[in-house]
Design an enzyme around this catalytic site. Structure first.
Site, PDB file in Angstrom:
ATOM      1  N   ASP A   7      97.415 -26.492 -28.563  1.00 27.05           N
ATOM      2  CA  ASP A   7      97.969 -27.543 -29.422  1.00 27.05           C
ATOM      3  C   ASP A   7      97.220 -27.602 -30.749  1.00 27.05           C
ATOM      4  O   ASP A   7      97.375 -28.531 -31.529  1.00 27.05           O
ATOM      5  CB  ASP A   7      97.965 -28.909 -28.719  1.00 27.05           C
ATOM      6  CG  ASP A   7      96.574 -29.416 -28.390  1.00 27.05           C
ATOM      7  OD1 ASP A   7      95.576 -28.790 -28.779  1.00 27.05           O
ATOM      8  OD2 ASP A   7      96.485 -30.491 -27.744  1.00 27.05           O
TER       9      ASP A   7
ATOM     10  N   LEU B 111      93.189 -27.248 -26.083  1.00 24.76           N
ATOM     11  CA  LEU B 111      93.875 -28.553 -26.068  1.00 24.76           C
ATOM     12  C   LEU B 111      92.955 -29.618 -26.639  1.00 24.76           C
ATOM     13  O   LEU B 111      91.846 -29.781 -26.133  1.00 24.76           O
ATOM     14  CB  LEU B 111      94.101 -28.970 -24.613  1.00 24.76           C
ATOM     15  CG  LEU B 111      95.324 -28.542 -23.833  1.00 24.76           C
ATOM     16  CD1 LEU B 111      95.240 -29.160 -22.440  1.00 24.76           C
ATOM     17  CD2 LEU B 111      96.601 -28.997 -24.518  1.00 24.76           C
ATOM     18  N   HIS B 112      93.385 -30.334 -27.635  1.00 28.95           N
ATOM     19  CA  HIS B 112      92.546 -31.460 -28.083  1.00 28.95           C
ATOM     20  C   HIS B 112      93.313 -32.559 -28.799  1.00 28.95           C
ATOM     21  O   HIS B 112      92.726 -33.552 -29.210  1.00 28.95           O
ATOM     22  CB  HIS B 112      91.434 -30.958 -29.017  1.00 28.95           C
ATOM     23  CG  HIS B 112      91.929 -30.557 -30.369  1.00 28.95           C
ATOM     24  ND1 HIS B 112      92.504 -29.337 -30.622  1.00 28.95           N
ATOM     25  CD2 HIS B 112      91.962 -31.218 -31.543  1.00 28.95           C
ATOM     26  CE1 HIS B 112      92.844 -29.270 -31.894  1.00 28.95           C
ATOM     27  NE2 HIS B 112      92.538 -30.404 -32.486  1.00 28.95           N
ATOM     28  N   ARG B 113      94.602 -32.405 -28.992  1.00 33.42           N
ATOM     29  CA  ARG B 113      95.324 -33.397 -29.791  1.00 33.42           C
ATOM     30  C   ARG B 113      95.382 -34.735 -29.081  1.00 33.42           C
ATOM     31  O   ARG B 113      95.647 -34.811 -27.886  1.00 33.42           O
ATOM     32  CB  ARG B 113      96.759 -32.919 -30.049  1.00 33.42           C
ATOM     33  CG  ARG B 113      96.830 -31.694 -30.912  1.00 33.42           C
ATOM     34  CD  ARG B 113      97.525 -31.968 -32.222  1.00 33.42           C
ATOM     35  NE  ARG B 113      96.602 -32.216 -33.280  1.00 33.42           N
ATOM     36  CZ  ARG B 113      96.007 -31.267 -34.000  1.00 33.42           C
ATOM     37  NH1 ARG B 113      96.222 -29.991 -33.762  1.00 33.42           N
ATOM     38  NH2 ARG B 113      95.186 -31.593 -34.958  1.00 33.42           N
TER      39      ARG B 113
END
Ligand code: UD1
Ligand code: UDP
Length: 371
Positions: free
Chosen positions: A294, A217-219
C-alpha cells in the site's frame, strides 16, 4: 541574491527522495541546509538511509514525534511551531518539501504564512513542492489533504509526470508554476544501483530470487482498521497457499503497533522481518516474484524494476503505474487481492517506466536557481 535553500524532511521516503537533490547541492556548492522534523525517529526508519545514501547529518533536528498516530493536528501543529522558529532565524531564500506527509503540510503552511507577514518584507522565502500534483481523489487519506494544500500554497511545483501536471492545471494552479521534472526516486535508484546488485540481502534472509512475494503495509486506512488489516493478511496468505509462494514482510513500526493492539496473528505463510535498509529492501524488491503493497514509493520502484505490483488500496495517486501495466489496484478484500495477484503474475514484464531519466534532482535545483 545568493541562494540558501532549506530542505525539510521527516520520514523514510522523504530522505530517499531528497537524496539526489542534497547530493547535487553539495557537489555544486549551492547554499542549502537540511531540517529533519523527527517525524520518523527509529534508526531503521531514518539514520540508516543517511548512512546508505551517503548524506550529511541533518543541520537541524526538531525531534517532533506524534504522541499517537491519530493526533494529526497536534503532530502538524508542533512541527509548524518548530519550523517557524527555525526559518525566522535561518532566513532561507527557498524552502523545499517533498511528498505528502505531515512534515510537508507543516513546512508548506509555515513557509506560505511567513511570506505574508508585512513586518518581514525583506524575508519572503519561496516554497517549492517536490513530487507535486499527485492525486488519489480520496480525501479520507491524510496524505491527500496534505498534498492538495501543499500544492495550492507553493510557488514552484515539481510534478513528476505530465499527468500530475494536468491534475494541477485542472485545479487552476497557474501553469507557469508547474514544472515536469521526473521523480527523484529514479535518481535515488541509480545512485545505489551497483551496491544493490552486489548486496547479499537474499542470502541473509534465505530467499531465492523469483520465488517469493514482498509485502509492505502501513497506510492509516489499512492498518488502523482491524477488519481491513485482518482481511488483507487473509488475502495475502490465501494467495501464498494457492501459488506456493512464501511472503516476506518488512513490518512498518505503525503496523507492528496495530498488530499488537488488535491481537492479530501473522499468518504462517508470511515471514515478518524488521524494516530493511534501503539497499537490502531494493534487493529484495528487485528479485521478488510479485510485490503486494500500500506504499506509494514501492509502487513506483516495482514499476521501475519491472516487478509486478498489486496495490492493497482502493485507489492510487500513481495511476501511471496501472496505465503502463505494472500495477493493479486490488482493494483490501481477499478475493480482489487473489484475482489481481494472479493476473499480475501472468503479465509480461515489458512496460516502460513513466518516472523519468534519473536527472530530476538536478532539474529541480536548476529551476530553483533560474526562476
Ligand atoms: C507517515 C506518513 C505517510 C508516509 C509514511 C512513510 C503522514 C500523515 N503519514 O506515515 O504518508 O507514507 O510516513 O513511511 O505524515 N513510528 C515509530 N518509529 C518511527 C516512526 C513512526 O515507532 O520511526 C510509529 C509511531 O508510533 C508513530 C506511528 O508509527 O506514532 C505513525 O507514524 P507517523 O509518522 O505518524 O505516520 P506513518 O504511518 O509513519
Ligand atoms: N523502504 C525501505 N525499507 C523497507 C520498506 C521500504 O528502505 O523496509 C523504502 C522503499 O524502497 C521506498 C520507501 O521506503 O523507497 C517507501 O517508503 P514508505 O513505503 O514508508 O512510504 P510511502 O512511499 O508510501 O510514502
Amino acid at each position: 541574491m545568493e541562494k540558501r535553500i532549506a530542505i525539510v524532511f521527516g520520514t523514510r521516503p522523504e530522505i530517499i527522495k531528497f537524496s539526489s537533490i542534497i547530493k547535487h547541492c553539495r557537489e555544486q556548492g549551492i547554499g542549502f541546509f537540511t531540517v529533519h522534523t523527527g517525524q520518523h525517529y527509529s534508526r531503521e526508519m531514518g539514520k540508516i538511509f543517511f548512512e546508505q545514501l551517503g548524506l550529511p547529518e541533518p543541520d537541524f533536528r526538531l525531534s517532533v514525534k506524534s504522541s499517537a498516530p491519530f493526533m494529526q493536528g497536534e503532530h502538524t501543529g508542533k512541527m509548524m511551531q518548530e519550523i517557524e522558529k527555525l526559518l525566522l532565524r535561518e532566513k532561507p531564500t527557498d524552502v523545499l518539501v517533498e511528498g505528502d506527509t505531515n512534515t510537508v503540510l507543516a513546512g508548506a503552511l509555515v513557509t506560505a504564512k511567513i511570506a505574508t507577514v508585512k513586518q518581514l518584507v525583506s524575508f519572503r522565502p519561496r516554497l517549492g513542492h517536490v513530487e507535486a500534483c499527485l492525486r488519489s481523489y480520496d480525501r479520507s487519506m491524510p496524505e491527500e489533504t496534505n498534498r492538495v494544500i501543499a500544492d495550492h500554497v507553493s510557488d514552484l511545483l515539481f510534478a513528476p509526470t505530465e499527468q500530475a501536471r494536468e491534475n494541477g492545471l485542472k485545479e487552476s494552479i497557474a501553469k507557469e508554476k508547474i514544472f515536469v521534472t521526473g521523480n527523484t526516486i529514479v535518481d535515488a535508484l541509480q545512485m545505489v544501483e551497483k551496491r544493490v546488485q552486489s548486496g547479499n540481502a537474499l542470502e541473509e534472509l534465505k530467499l531465492r530470487s523469483g520465488r517469493y512475494a514482498l509485502l509492505t503495509l502501513h497506510r492509516q486506512e489499512n492498518v488502523d482498521v482491524r477488519e481491513r488489516l485482518h482481511s488483507i493478511l487473509k488475502g495475502v496468505s490465501e494467495f501464498s497457499r494457492k501459488h506456493g509462494i512464501k511472503v516476506v514482510w518488512p513490518v512498518h513500526p505503525r503496523t507492528k503497533k496495530m498488530l499488537g493492539k488488535f491481537s492479530i496473528a501473522i499468518p504462517k505463510e508470511v515471514r515478518a522481518v524488521k524494516p530493511l535498509g534501503f539497499l537490502e529492501f531494493l534487493q529484495v524488491e528487485k528479485n521478488a516474484a510479485i510485490v503486494l503493497t500500500d506504499s506509494g514509493g514501492v509502487q513506483e520502484e516495482s514499476c521501475i524494476f519491472r516487478v509486478p505490483c498489486v496495490t492493497l488500496r482502493e485507489n492510487t495517486e500513481r495511476p501511471e503505474t496501472v496505465q503502463v501495466g505494472a500495477n493493479i489496484v486490488a482493494g483490501w478484500k481477499p478475493e480482489g487481492i487473489a484475482e489481481a495477484a494472479e493476473k499480475m503474475l501472468s503479465r509480461k514484464r515489458k512496460w516502460q517506466q513513466p518516472f523519468g531519466n534519473g536527472k530530476a534532482g538536478k532539474k529541480i535545483i536548476d529551476i530553483v536557481l533560474r526562476e
